[in-house]
Design a protein around this motif. Sequence first.
Motif, PDB file in Angstrom:
ATOM      1  N   UNK A 115       0.845  -1.190   0.000  1.00  0.00           N
ATOM      2  CA  UNK A 115       0.000   0.000   0.000  1.00  0.00           C
ATOM      3  C   UNK A 115       0.879   1.238   0.000  1.00  0.00           C
ATOM      4  N   UNK A 116       0.427   2.278  -0.696  1.00  0.00           N
ATOM      5  CA  UNK A 116       1.166   3.535  -0.737  1.00  0.00           C
ATOM      6  C   UNK A 116       0.200   4.677  -1.031  1.00  0.00           C
ATOM      7  N   UNK A 117       0.666   5.877  -0.755  1.00  0.00           N
ATOM      8  CA  UNK A 117      -0.117   7.070  -1.061  1.00  0.00           C
ATOM      9  C   UNK A 117       0.234   7.547  -2.455  1.00  0.00           C
ATOM     10  N   UNK A 118      -0.767   7.699  -3.295  1.00  0.00           N
ATOM     11  CA  UNK A 118      -0.530   8.124  -4.664  1.00  0.00           C
ATOM     12  C   UNK A 118      -1.605   9.069  -5.150  1.00  0.00           C
ATOM     13  N   UNK A 180       8.554   1.821 -17.135  1.00  0.00           N
ATOM     14  CA  UNK A 180       7.483   2.049 -16.144  1.00  0.00           C
ATOM     15  C   UNK A 180       7.308   3.524 -15.791  1.00  0.00           C
ATOM     16  N   UNK A 181       8.167   4.405 -16.290  1.00  0.00           N
ATOM     17  CA  UNK A 181       8.011   5.846 -16.077  1.00  0.00           C
ATOM     18  C   UNK A 181       7.390   6.428 -17.344  1.00  0.00           C
ATOM     19  N   UNK A 471      11.043   9.238  -9.397  1.00  0.00           N
ATOM     20  CA  UNK A 471       9.857   9.016  -8.584  1.00  0.00           C
ATOM     21  C   UNK A 471       9.356  10.341  -8.031  1.00  0.00           C
ATOM     22  N   UNK A 472       8.060  10.474  -7.783  1.00  0.00           N
ATOM     23  CA  UNK A 472       7.547  11.722  -7.215  1.00  0.00           C
ATOM     24  C   UNK A 472       8.256  12.070  -5.906  1.00  0.00           C
ATOM     25  N   UNK A 473       8.718  13.299  -5.818  1.00  0.00           N
ATOM     26  CA  UNK A 473       9.385  13.760  -4.611  1.00  0.00           C
ATOM     27  C   UNK A 473      10.864  13.458  -4.541  1.00  0.00           C
ATOM     28  N   UNK A 474      11.394  12.665  -5.478  1.00  0.00           N
ATOM     29  CA  UNK A 474      12.817  12.334  -5.463  1.00  0.00           C
ATOM     30  C   UNK A 474      13.632  13.529  -5.946  1.00  0.00           C
ATOM     31  N   UNK A 475      14.805  13.708  -5.361  1.00  0.00           N
ATOM     32  CA  UNK A 475      15.669  14.823  -5.742  1.00  0.00           C
ATOM     33  C   UNK A 475      16.222  14.649  -7.152  1.00  0.00           C
ATOM     34  N   UNK A 476      16.439  13.410  -7.563  1.00  0.00           N
ATOM     35  CA  UNK A 476      16.939  13.120  -8.907  1.00  0.00           C
ATOM     36  C   UNK A 476      16.581  11.673  -9.246  1.00  0.00           C
ATOM     37  N   UNK A 477      16.691  11.287 -10.519  1.00  0.00           N
ATOM     38  CA  UNK A 477      16.228   9.968 -10.919  1.00  0.00           C
ATOM     39  C   UNK A 477      16.940   8.808 -10.221  1.00  0.00           C
TER      40      UNK A 477
END
Length: 483
Positions: A115-118, A180-181, A471-477
């Motif tokens: 489960x995760x918030x998306x 997947x991105x 990923x959302x919120x990541x500083x870089x890939x």
Amino acid sequence: MRSTLSQALSLLLVCSFYVSVFSTFVGWVDPDTPQRKRTLKSYTDGLMYDLVMSDEFERPGRSFKDGHDPTWTGIDKPDDDQTASGKKSLQFYNASQITTRDGNLVITTTDEDTKWRGWNPYKKKYETMSRHFKSGMLQSWNKFCFTGGILEVDVQFPGESDIGGLWPAVWLLGNLGRATFQSSTNLMWPWSYTPCDRELQHAQEISGCDITTHYSLHPKQGRGATEIDMIEVMPGPSGKLPIVKNGLQRPYNSMTLQLAPGIPAQLRRPPAGTLPEWGFTWYNNLTYGENTSINPFFYGHYLGPTKKEEPVGRTAEESYQCDAISSMMQLEDKHFKKMHTFRLEWQPGPNGYVHWYGDGKFRFGIEQSGLDPYGTEIPTEPSYVILNTAISTSWGFPNLPPGCAGEYDCKTDSGKCGFNPGFCKSLPAEFLIGHVRVYQNKNDPNMTVGCNPRSHPTKRYIAAHPEKFALPGAAKPLKDVRA
């Protein structure tokens, strides 16, 4: 004392220099690769190719979490985004599902929940999302890439040969798209088209009509995230399949080159469930080997306009046809019980080709001459290796029986009805990879190692669009690789 210290420092600098040179020379080659495996004779041209990359997976307990490995990254995300064309994958990819044991890479698929918030673009709010299966995808994206050569893997497929549902795969994708991105692959996948075509220009993110040099890209050079599928396994019960040739049955391996732009509908491209010789237009110079058949179930698909609320958008002007030039190779139960060797021979350039081999035998071949009438080309993009097992309702799943809601959860009685008999009991399942090796003809200028070759740069484009690859919120890939 000072002289001794000076000599020691000088020696240290010399040693550091040689270590640096040695590392550069050895590059991506695993020291555990036997010397007798450092060269390989091409089945196609008979020349000896040199090993340029290998991973033997001999060290047990390796971690492939982001930043833990210099070659590979195990991703932590669901397979697809919230788009109308997605929502068919059932697994959450977790790097913890990938490790090494007994000299093999092990990708484990389980029926564990995640489960995760998306962000839900349709409801326009964040919410708790879930998947009822975990699996693994390993990528060498933006770390190790190569253009042309021989890719060889030893593999043992997961699950049972006669139970459909798992989708193990080994494939290549051009570095301008990250698997997947979908923000990175939209209007980029699977373009393999260099010239300028004004009618197609808006559908190709980096078009041959572009005349600028932004991000160090070359003007008038169309680019894309090309895809070569070396292995895509379809397990399932044996039995006569419609239309296929040579009596091919499940389980089988699908070998595919995916291209854009595809053959337009007005030229009567073959619909799924037909054969090209029934009066349809398809590619020439396709060669089939022993125990293989054309794949009549998938000739590609049309990427049409998206809904306005979808996170990845395409207008009518940006819509385009993709082609899948695909063949099926017969597999047996033994491919799920012990290691077997598969090989891909890829020659980029004007006389290019892609040839597939299984257990030392030729299985399928595509030549550049067969693509020439449509302007597409055998891929020339720097490409990375992907190893994964998916679970998708579009791959080997039965039709839902009456009264089955399609919850697809092995842990509940109501969720089990959508699977093939025995599927839930076949988990956990392990996809074993004994080695990954890449060889090249070092005298061939069309073959390169690296994700940012001068002929097809990617570095500055990726750096300028981190949101497409991260990923959302990541500083870089990608995180920096820890020491």
